[in-house]
Every structure is written in structure tokens, then in C-alpha cells.
Design a protein around this motif. Structure first.
Motif, mmCIF file in Angstrom:
data_model
loop_
_atom_site.group_PDB
_atom_site.id
_atom_site.type_symbol
_atom_site.label_atom_id
_atom_site.label_comp_id
_atom_site.label_asym_id
_atom_site.label_seq_id
_atom_site.Cartn_x
_atom_site.Cartn_y
_atom_site.Cartn_z
ATOM 1 N N ARG A 1 1.189 -1.058 0.134
ATOM 2 C CA ARG A 1 0.038 -0.171 0.164
ATOM 3 C C ARG A 1 0.822 1.474 0.244
ATOM 4 N NH1 ARG A 1 -5.474 0.358 2.143
ATOM 5 N NH2 ARG A 1 -5.023 1.893 3.373
ATOM 6 N N ARG A 2 2.056 1.283 0.644
ATOM 7 C CA ARG A 2 2.919 2.629 0.814
ATOM 8 C C ARG A 2 3.371 2.671 -0.562
ATOM 9 N NH1 ARG A 2 3.681 0.743 6.489
ATOM 10 N NH2 ARG A 2 5.332 -1.105 5.897
ATOM 11 N N ARG A 3 4.343 1.382 -1.151
ATOM 12 C CA ARG A 3 4.442 1.565 -2.113
ATOM 13 C C ARG A 3 3.564 1.932 -3.780
ATOM 14 N NH1 ARG A 3 5.930 -3.055 -3.374
ATOM 15 N NH2 ARG A 3 4.121 -3.935 -4.186
ATOM 16 N N ARG A 4 2.272 0.845 -3.144
ATOM 17 C CA ARG A 4 1.593 2.056 -4.028
ATOM 18 C C ARG A 4 1.077 3.924 -4.276
ATOM 19 N NH1 ARG A 4 -0.784 -3.093 -3.894
ATOM 20 N NH2 ARG A 4 -2.055 -2.042 -1.721
ATOM 21 N N ALA A 5 1.041 3.809 -3.186
ATOM 22 C CA ALA A 5 0.772 5.752 -2.656
ATOM 23 C C ALA A 5 2.167 6.498 -2.912
ATOM 24 C CB ALA A 5 0.165 5.924 -1.492
ATOM 25 N N GLN A 6 3.126 6.244 -2.885
ATOM 26 C CA GLN A 6 4.340 6.536 -3.881
ATOM 27 C C GLN A 6 4.861 7.223 -5.242
ATOM 28 O OE1 GLN A 6 7.750 4.348 -2.388
ATOM 29 N NE2 GLN A 6 9.375 6.697 -3.155
ATOM 30 N N ASP A 7 4.109 5.670 -5.824
ATOM 31 C CA ASP A 7 4.965 5.443 -6.720
ATOM 32 C C ASP A 7 3.123 6.384 -7.630
ATOM 33 O OD1 ASP A 7 6.253 2.769 -7.120
ATOM 34 O OD2 ASP A 7 4.518 1.670 -7.506
ATOM 35 N N ARG A 8 1.662 6.073 -6.969
ATOM 36 C CA ARG A 8 1.448 7.048 -7.266
ATOM 37 C C ARG A 8 1.320 9.064 -7.266
ATOM 38 N NH1 ARG A 8 -2.618 4.381 -4.157
ATOM 39 N NH2 ARG A 8 -2.901 5.013 -3.071
ATOM 40 N N ASP A 9 1.853 9.168 -6.429
ATOM 41 C CA ASP A 9 3.152 10.359 -5.587
ATOM 42 C C ASP A 9 4.049 10.842 -6.868
ATOM 43 O OD1 ASP A 9 1.143 11.019 -3.388
ATOM 44 O OD2 ASP A 9 2.674 10.389 -2.333
ATOM 45 N N GLU A 10 4.200 9.956 -7.201
ATOM 46 C CA GLU A 10 5.354 9.796 -8.410
ATOM 47 C C GLU A 10 5.405 10.067 -10.144
ATOM 48 O OE1 GLU A 10 8.472 6.786 -7.672
ATOM 49 O OE2 GLU A 10 9.067 7.647 -5.745
ATOM 50 N N ALA A 11 3.775 9.982 -10.324
ATOM 51 C CA ALA A 11 2.904 9.819 -11.622
ATOM 52 C C ALA A 11 2.667 11.036 -12.064
ATOM 53 C CB ALA A 11 2.123 8.737 -11.714
#
Length: 168
Positions: free
Chosen positions: A158-168
């Protein structure tokens, strides 16, 4: 390990991982094949999505929609007449979503031995009558350390997905 409940709201009633576990068995037919004579990956993905949706609906007690699929890893092919067993289990419960782990196996019908075909994690969002995200009414309780370890790994995803969304 005694049953233990984790989650953002431990005051919600809890369901066990086993309460929503879903097992689907399919026979690979000619219509499931790709041009190379193997099970078409898109067909397997359809079966995975259906099994995940059923497990999530069982946990939430209502309708869900698939929001994300990640870590979809193919380990081996399946062929015509193979028996594919798909096992879906809720691994994490958030405010309006659940994560479901889906393991797919090719089963030798003579020995019942299973070989891992695919593993995937899907995020399913619980939706109300208006089709809007709705708080999941149940938390999750674990019966063993493996189920609790899955929860912790889901937190990292979940943390990784949130980070990926922030970076996109």
C-alpha cells in the motif's frame, strides 16, 4: 497464535481470512488458448479478477470493483485440458478497500499435486448502491502467523502504491 485483529478500526466487527477464501477450478479448453497453444494470459487474468471479486464481496458483504492489480507474476504456462485451481484470500482491509491475494495453480488430477502458475494482488473497492466508495464494514482477524505476515506485506505494498501515485 490466537485469533488477532489488525486494521485501521479494530472496533469494527471482524471476519476471519477463511470466511471469504474463494477457490475456483477451471478446465483449460480450446477457447482459452492463445496462438502458441498455451492458456491465454488475459483469460487467466479474467479468472483471477473474478475470484478476487468474489472473495472481496464475501468479506465486505456487498459489491466491489477492481481498482488495481499488481505483482501479477507468471511462473509457468498451462495447456489444453490442464486443471487450473485459483485460490483468493483477503490479505488487508483499509477504509474503503480490501487487498486480495490470488494464487493460481495447475493441478495434476492423478496426484492432486499443484504447481504455482501465477500470483497476483488485487485491490478491490467496496461500493455502495450509488457506486461510490463506501467504508468496509468488517476488519480482518488472523488465525496464524502467515495470515498476519500477509497483512504486514500488504501494508508495504500500500505504501509503495501510494508512493508510485505521488511520483506519477
Amino acid at each position: 497464535m490466537a485469533d488477532q485483529t489488525l486494521g485501521p478500526d479494530a472496533s469494527r466487527p471482524a471476519k476471519r481470512v477463511a470466511d471469504s477464501r474463494t477457490i475456483v477450478t477451471r478446465n483449460v479448453t480450446e477457447s482459452d488458448m492463445n496462438g502458441q497453444g498455451r492458456l491465454f494470459g488475459g483469460r487467466l487474468m479474467e479468472w483471477i479478477d473474478e475470484a478476487a471479486g468474489i472473495a472481496a464481496r464475501r468479506h465486505c458483504g456487498g459489491n466491489v470493483t477492481t481498482a488495481a492489480v499488481d505483482q501479477l507474476v507468471f511462473h509457468r504456462p498451462a495447456f489444453r485440458n490442464d486443471v487450473v485451481v485459483i485460490v483468493a484470500s483477503v490479505t488487508h482491509v483499509g477504509r474503503t478497500s480490501v487487498e486480495v491475494r490470488v494464487d493460481s495453480y495447475v493441478e495434476d488430477i492423478a496426484t492432486s499435486r499443484r504447481e504455482l502458475l501465477n500470483r497476483a494482488y488485487l485491490t478491490e473497492v467496496y461500493v455502495g448502491e450509488a457506486g461510490r466508495p463506501t467504508p468496509v464494514p468488517f476488519s480482518l482477524t488472523f488465525s496464524n502467523d502467515a495470515e498476519q505476515d500477509e497483512w504486514r506485506a500488504a501494508e508495504q505494498r500500500r505504501r509503495r502504491r501510494a508512493q508510485d501515485r505521488d511520483e506519477a
